[in-house]
Design an enzyme around this catalytic site. Structure first.
Site, PDB file in Angstrom:
ATOM      1  CE  LYS A  13      -2.208  -0.914   4.002  1.00  0.00           C
ATOM      2  NZ  LYS A  13      -1.657  -2.187   4.156  1.00  0.00           N
ATOM      3  NE  ARG A  88      -3.675  -1.526  10.773  1.00  0.00           N
ATOM      4  CZ  ARG A  88      -2.624  -0.836  10.318  1.00  0.00           C
ATOM      5  NH1 ARG A  88      -2.613   0.246   9.756  1.00  0.00           N
ATOM      6  NH2 ARG A  88      -1.571  -1.648  10.174  1.00  0.00           N
ATOM      7  NE  ARG A 122       8.123  -5.175   3.872  1.00  0.00           N
ATOM      8  CZ  ARG A 122       6.887  -4.221   3.658  1.00  0.00           C
ATOM      9  NH1 ARG A 122       6.656  -3.417   4.594  1.00  0.00           N
ATOM     10  NH2 ARG A 122       6.175  -4.329   2.859  1.00  0.00           N
ATOM     11  NE  ARG A 155       9.327  -0.501  11.515  1.00  0.00           N
ATOM     12  CZ  ARG A 155       8.559  -0.320  10.490  1.00  0.00           C
ATOM     13  NH1 ARG A 155       8.964   0.638   9.518  1.00  0.00           N
ATOM     14  NH2 ARG A 155       7.499  -0.943  10.073  1.00  0.00           N
ATOM     15  NE  ARG A 166       2.685  -4.975  10.904  1.00  0.00           N
ATOM     16  CZ  ARG A 166       3.642  -4.640  10.178  1.00  0.00           C
ATOM     17  NH1 ARG A 166       4.744  -5.355  10.125  1.00  0.00           N
ATOM     18  NH2 ARG A 166       3.291  -3.732   8.959  1.00  0.00           N
TER      19      ARG A 166
HETATM   20  P1  AMP Z   1       1.302  -0.037   9.633  1.00  0.00           P
HETATM   21  O1  AMP Z   1       2.732   0.429   9.392  1.00  0.00           O
HETATM   22  O2  AMP Z   1       0.444   0.543   8.863  1.00  0.00           O
HETATM   23  O3  AMP Z   1       1.223  -1.465   9.559  1.00  0.00           O
HETATM   24  O4  AMP Z   1       0.955   0.462  11.010  1.00  0.00           O
HETATM   25  C1  AMP Z   1       1.888  -0.093  12.451  1.00  0.00           C
HETATM   26  C2  AMP Z   1       1.007  -0.140  13.339  1.00  0.00           C
HETATM   27  O5  AMP Z   1       0.688   0.854  13.844  1.00  0.00           O
HETATM   28  C3  AMP Z   1       0.053  -1.162  13.476  1.00  0.00           C
HETATM   29  O6  AMP Z   1       0.400  -2.541  13.567  1.00  0.00           O
HETATM   30  C4  AMP Z   1      -0.754  -0.472  14.662  1.00  0.00           C
HETATM   31  O7  AMP Z   1      -0.193  -0.793  15.730  1.00  0.00           O
HETATM   32  C5  AMP Z   1      -0.609   0.893  14.232  1.00  0.00           C
HETATM   33  N1  AMP Z   1      -1.804   1.508  13.734  1.00  0.00           N
HETATM   34  C6  AMP Z   1      -1.527   2.082  12.458  1.00  0.00           C
HETATM   35  N2  AMP Z   1      -2.588   2.585  11.712  1.00  0.00           N
HETATM   36  C7  AMP Z   1      -3.790   2.364  12.696  1.00  0.00           C
HETATM   37  C8  AMP Z   1      -5.112   2.185  12.805  1.00  0.00           C
HETATM   38  N3  AMP Z   1      -5.825   3.098  11.849  1.00  0.00           N
HETATM   39  N4  AMP Z   1      -5.624   1.635  13.766  1.00  0.00           N
HETATM   40  C9  AMP Z   1      -4.984   1.343  14.896  1.00  0.00           C
HETATM   41  N5  AMP Z   1      -3.553   0.912  14.928  1.00  0.00           N
HETATM   42  C10 AMP Z   1      -3.074   1.559  13.825  1.00  0.00           C
END
Ligand code: AMP
Length: 209
Positions: A13, A88, A122, A155, A166
Protein backbone atom coordinates in the site's frame (compact mmCIF):
# COMPACT_ATOMS: atom_id res chain seq x y z
CA UNK A 1 -9.70 13.08 -4.70
CA UNK A 2 -9.89 11.35 -1.33
CA UNK A 3 -8.85 7.71 -1.37
CA UNK A 4 -8.51 4.86 1.09
CA UNK A 5 -6.09 2.01 0.40
CA UNK A 6 -7.09 -1.25 2.06
CA UNK A 7 -4.98 -4.38 2.22
CA UNK A 8 -2.89 -6.56 4.51
CA UNK A 9 0.33 -5.21 6.00
CA UNK A 10 3.18 -5.76 3.55
CA UNK A 11 1.01 -5.92 0.46
CA UNK A 12 2.53 -2.71 -0.91
CA UNK A 13 0.00 0.00 0.00
CA UNK A 14 2.78 2.40 0.95
CA UNK A 15 4.75 1.92 -2.27
CA UNK A 16 1.62 2.37 -4.39
CA UNK A 17 0.47 5.39 -2.39
CA UNK A 18 3.84 7.04 -3.06
CA UNK A 19 3.41 6.45 -6.80
CA UNK A 20 -0.11 7.89 -6.67
CA UNK A 21 1.18 10.94 -4.83
CA UNK A 22 3.82 11.49 -7.55
CA UNK A 23 1.38 11.11 -10.43
CA UNK A 24 -1.75 12.82 -9.08
CA UNK A 25 -0.48 15.01 -6.24
CA UNK A 26 -2.72 13.29 -3.65
CA UNK A 27 -0.80 13.28 -0.37
CA UNK A 28 0.24 9.87 0.97
CA UNK A 29 -0.83 9.67 4.62
CA UNK A 30 0.34 6.59 6.50
CA UNK A 31 -0.98 6.29 10.04
CA UNK A 32 1.79 3.77 10.81
CA UNK A 33 4.39 6.41 9.83
CA UNK A 34 2.66 9.10 11.90
CA UNK A 35 2.61 6.81 14.96
CA UNK A 36 6.25 5.74 14.48
CA UNK A 37 7.21 9.43 14.33
CA UNK A 38 5.37 10.04 17.64
CA UNK A 39 7.39 7.20 19.21
CA UNK A 40 10.67 8.48 17.77
CA UNK A 41 10.01 11.94 19.18
CA UNK A 42 8.98 10.45 22.55
CA UNK A 43 5.67 12.41 22.71
CA UNK A 44 2.93 11.47 25.21
CA UNK A 45 1.07 9.62 22.46
CA UNK A 46 4.33 7.92 21.45
CA UNK A 47 4.86 6.62 24.97
CA UNK A 48 1.27 5.38 25.28
CA UNK A 49 1.37 3.36 22.06
CA UNK A 50 4.89 1.89 22.16
CA UNK A 51 3.92 -1.52 23.58
CA UNK A 52 0.98 -2.00 21.22
CA UNK A 53 2.97 -0.94 18.16
CA UNK A 54 5.90 -3.19 19.03
CA UNK A 55 3.64 -6.20 19.50
CA UNK A 56 1.49 -5.70 16.38
CA UNK A 57 -1.71 -4.78 18.25
CA UNK A 58 -3.86 -1.89 17.00
CA UNK A 59 -3.92 1.41 18.91
CA UNK A 60 -7.32 2.59 20.28
CA UNK A 61 -9.90 3.70 17.69
CA UNK A 62 -10.64 7.11 19.23
CA UNK A 63 -6.97 7.99 19.46
CA UNK A 64 -6.18 7.21 15.82
CA UNK A 65 -9.34 8.88 14.50
CA UNK A 66 -8.41 12.06 16.38
CA UNK A 67 -4.86 11.96 14.96
CA UNK A 68 -6.20 11.53 11.41
CA UNK A 69 -8.76 14.34 11.82
CA UNK A 70 -6.02 16.75 12.93
CA UNK A 71 -3.75 15.66 10.07
CA UNK A 72 -6.42 16.15 7.40
CA UNK A 73 -6.94 19.76 8.46
CA UNK A 74 -3.50 20.76 7.23
CA UNK A 75 -3.22 22.69 3.96
CA UNK A 76 -1.21 20.00 2.18
CA UNK A 77 -4.33 17.76 2.15
CA UNK A 78 -6.36 20.19 0.04
CA UNK A 79 -5.43 18.62 -3.32
CA UNK A 80 -6.56 15.20 -2.05
CA UNK A 81 -4.95 12.31 -0.24
CA UNK A 82 -4.47 8.57 -0.03
CA UNK A 83 -5.03 7.09 3.41
CA UNK A 84 -2.75 4.13 3.99
CA UNK A 85 -3.50 2.20 7.18
CA UNK A 86 -6.69 4.01 8.18
CA UNK A 87 -9.47 3.12 8.82
CA UNK A 88 -8.58 -0.30 10.15
CA UNK A 89 -11.68 -1.31 12.10
CA UNK A 90 -15.43 -0.95 11.57
CA UNK A 91 -15.74 1.58 14.46
CA UNK A 92 -12.99 3.70 12.82
CA UNK A 93 -14.78 3.56 9.45
CA UNK A 94 -18.09 4.53 11.05
CA UNK A 95 -16.51 7.43 12.92
CA UNK A 96 -14.62 8.55 9.81
CA UNK A 97 -17.78 8.57 7.68
CA UNK A 98 -19.04 11.40 9.83
CA UNK A 99 -15.89 13.42 9.16
CA UNK A 100 -15.20 12.99 5.42
CA UNK A 101 -16.95 11.73 2.27
CA UNK A 102 -14.41 9.40 0.67
CA UNK A 103 -14.42 9.12 -3.16
CA UNK A 104 -12.99 5.63 -3.66
CA UNK A 105 -11.66 2.71 -1.65
CA UNK A 106 -9.03 0.59 -3.36
CA UNK A 107 -8.39 -2.85 -1.93
CA UNK A 108 -5.08 -4.52 -2.78
CA UNK A 109 -5.58 -8.25 -2.61
CA UNK A 110 -3.37 -11.33 -3.06
CA UNK A 111 -2.50 -14.74 -1.58
CA UNK A 112 -1.30 -14.88 2.01
CA UNK A 113 1.87 -16.71 0.84
CA UNK A 114 2.94 -13.69 -1.24
CA UNK A 115 2.22 -11.32 1.65
CA UNK A 116 4.29 -13.45 4.02
CA UNK A 117 7.19 -13.47 1.57
CA UNK A 118 7.06 -9.67 1.29
CA UNK A 119 6.73 -9.10 5.05
CA UNK A 120 9.43 -11.42 6.35
CA UNK A 121 12.94 -10.30 5.61
CA UNK A 122 12.38 -6.56 5.85
CA UNK A 123 15.12 -4.37 7.30
CA UNK A 124 15.00 -0.64 8.07
CA UNK A 125 17.78 1.95 8.15
CA UNK A 126 18.33 3.30 11.67
CA UNK A 127 19.12 6.76 10.34
CA UNK A 128 16.86 7.48 7.35
CA UNK A 129 14.09 4.81 7.74
CA UNK A 130 14.59 3.46 4.19
CA UNK A 131 13.20 -0.10 3.99
CA UNK A 132 15.05 -3.00 2.33
CA UNK A 133 14.13 -6.63 1.68
CA UNK A 134 16.55 -9.55 2.00
CA UNK A 135 15.29 -11.22 -1.17
CA UNK A 136 13.30 -8.66 -3.18
CA UNK A 137 15.24 -5.44 -2.60
CA UNK A 138 18.55 -6.16 -0.85
CA UNK A 139 21.01 -3.34 -0.05
CA UNK A 140 24.26 -3.34 -2.05
CA UNK A 141 26.23 -4.16 1.12
CA UNK A 142 24.56 -6.46 3.66
CA UNK A 143 23.38 -4.56 6.74
CA UNK A 144 24.23 -1.11 5.33
CA UNK A 145 21.86 1.51 3.86
CA UNK A 146 22.52 2.36 0.18
CA UNK A 147 21.34 5.93 0.67
CA UNK A 148 23.05 7.10 3.86
CA UNK A 149 25.29 4.17 4.93
CA UNK A 150 23.30 3.86 8.17
CA UNK A 151 23.02 0.50 9.97
CA UNK A 152 20.05 -1.69 9.01
CA UNK A 153 18.01 -3.33 11.76
CA UNK A 154 14.78 -5.30 12.09
CA UNK A 155 12.05 -3.18 13.70
CA UNK A 156 10.09 -4.96 16.46
CA UNK A 157 7.08 -5.11 14.13
CA UNK A 158 9.18 -6.67 11.34
CA UNK A 159 10.02 -9.73 13.46
CA UNK A 160 8.23 -13.03 12.67
CA UNK A 161 6.14 -13.26 15.91
CA UNK A 162 4.86 -9.74 15.45
CA UNK A 163 4.16 -10.24 11.75
CA UNK A 164 1.87 -13.13 12.70
CA UNK A 165 -0.03 -10.88 15.10
CA UNK A 166 -0.32 -8.05 12.56
CA UNK A 167 -1.77 -10.44 9.97
CA UNK A 168 -4.23 -11.85 12.50
CA UNK A 169 -5.32 -8.31 13.41
CA UNK A 170 -5.82 -7.60 9.71
CA UNK A 171 -7.97 -10.68 9.10
CA UNK A 172 -10.09 -10.17 12.18
CA UNK A 173 -10.42 -6.40 12.46
CA UNK A 174 -9.70 -4.85 9.04
CA UNK A 175 -10.91 -7.37 6.45
CA UNK A 176 -14.59 -6.70 7.34
CA UNK A 177 -14.08 -3.20 5.90
CA UNK A 178 -14.02 -4.72 2.41
CA UNK A 179 -17.71 -5.64 2.67
CA UNK A 180 -18.47 -2.40 4.51
CA UNK A 181 -17.21 -0.31 1.57
CA UNK A 182 -18.53 -2.70 -1.07
CA UNK A 183 -21.96 -2.17 0.41
CA UNK A 184 -21.54 1.57 -0.06
CA UNK A 185 -20.52 1.15 -3.72
CA UNK A 186 -17.06 2.61 -3.09
CA UNK A 187 -14.89 -0.51 -3.42
CA UNK A 188 -12.42 -1.23 -6.25
CA UNK A 189 -10.42 -4.46 -5.93
CA UNK A 190 -6.93 -4.57 -7.47
CA UNK A 191 -4.89 -7.78 -7.75
CA UNK A 192 -1.60 -7.16 -5.91
CA UNK A 193 0.23 -10.26 -7.18
CA UNK A 194 1.69 -8.97 -10.50
CA UNK A 195 4.76 -6.70 -10.93
CA UNK A 196 4.54 -3.26 -9.25
CA UNK A 197 4.12 -1.37 -12.55
CA UNK A 198 1.14 -3.56 -13.48
CA UNK A 199 -0.47 -3.08 -10.06
CA UNK A 200 0.01 0.67 -10.41
CA UNK A 201 -1.61 0.67 -13.88
CA UNK A 202 -4.69 -1.03 -12.43
CA UNK A 203 -4.81 1.43 -9.56
CA UNK A 204 -4.67 4.33 -12.02
CA UNK A 205 -7.51 2.76 -14.00
CA UNK A 206 -9.57 2.58 -10.79
CA UNK A 207 -8.79 6.22 -9.97
CA UNK A 208 -9.47 7.50 -13.50
CA UNK A 209 -12.52 5.31 -14.14
P1 AMP B 1 1.43 -0.01 9.63
O1 AMP B 1 2.77 0.57 9.37
O2 AMP B 1 0.32 0.64 8.84
O3 AMP B 1 1.38 -1.51 9.52
O4 AMP B 1 1.08 0.33 11.16
C1 AMP B 1 1.93 -0.08 12.21
C2 AMP B 1 1.17 -0.16 13.52
O5 AMP B 1 0.59 1.11 13.82
C3 AMP B 1 0.01 -1.14 13.54
O6 AMP B 1 0.41 -2.45 13.80
C4 AMP B 1 -0.83 -0.55 14.68
O7 AMP B 1 -0.27 -0.87 15.94
C5 AMP B 1 -0.65 0.95 14.47
N1 AMP B 1 -1.70 1.53 13.59
C6 AMP B 1 -1.52 2.14 12.37
N2 AMP B 1 -2.69 2.55 11.85
C7 AMP B 1 -3.64 2.20 12.76
C8 AMP B 1 -5.06 2.32 12.79
N3 AMP B 1 -5.76 2.90 11.80
N4 AMP B 1 -5.71 1.82 13.88
C9 AMP B 1 -5.05 1.25 14.90
N5 AMP B 1 -3.72 1.07 14.92
C10 AMP B 1 -3.02 1.54 13.86
Amino acid sequence: MKLIFLGAPGIGKGTMAELVEKKYGFLHISTGDILREEMKEGTDIGKQIQVRMDSGVLVPDEMITEIVKVRLHKDDCKAGYVLDGYPRTIPQAEAFEKVVAIDKVIELDCDMAIILDRLTGRWTCKDCDEIYHERNMPPKVEGVCDTCEGVLYQREDQKPETIKKRLEAYEKQTKPLVDFYRGKGLLHVVDASPAPEVIFEHICAAIDG
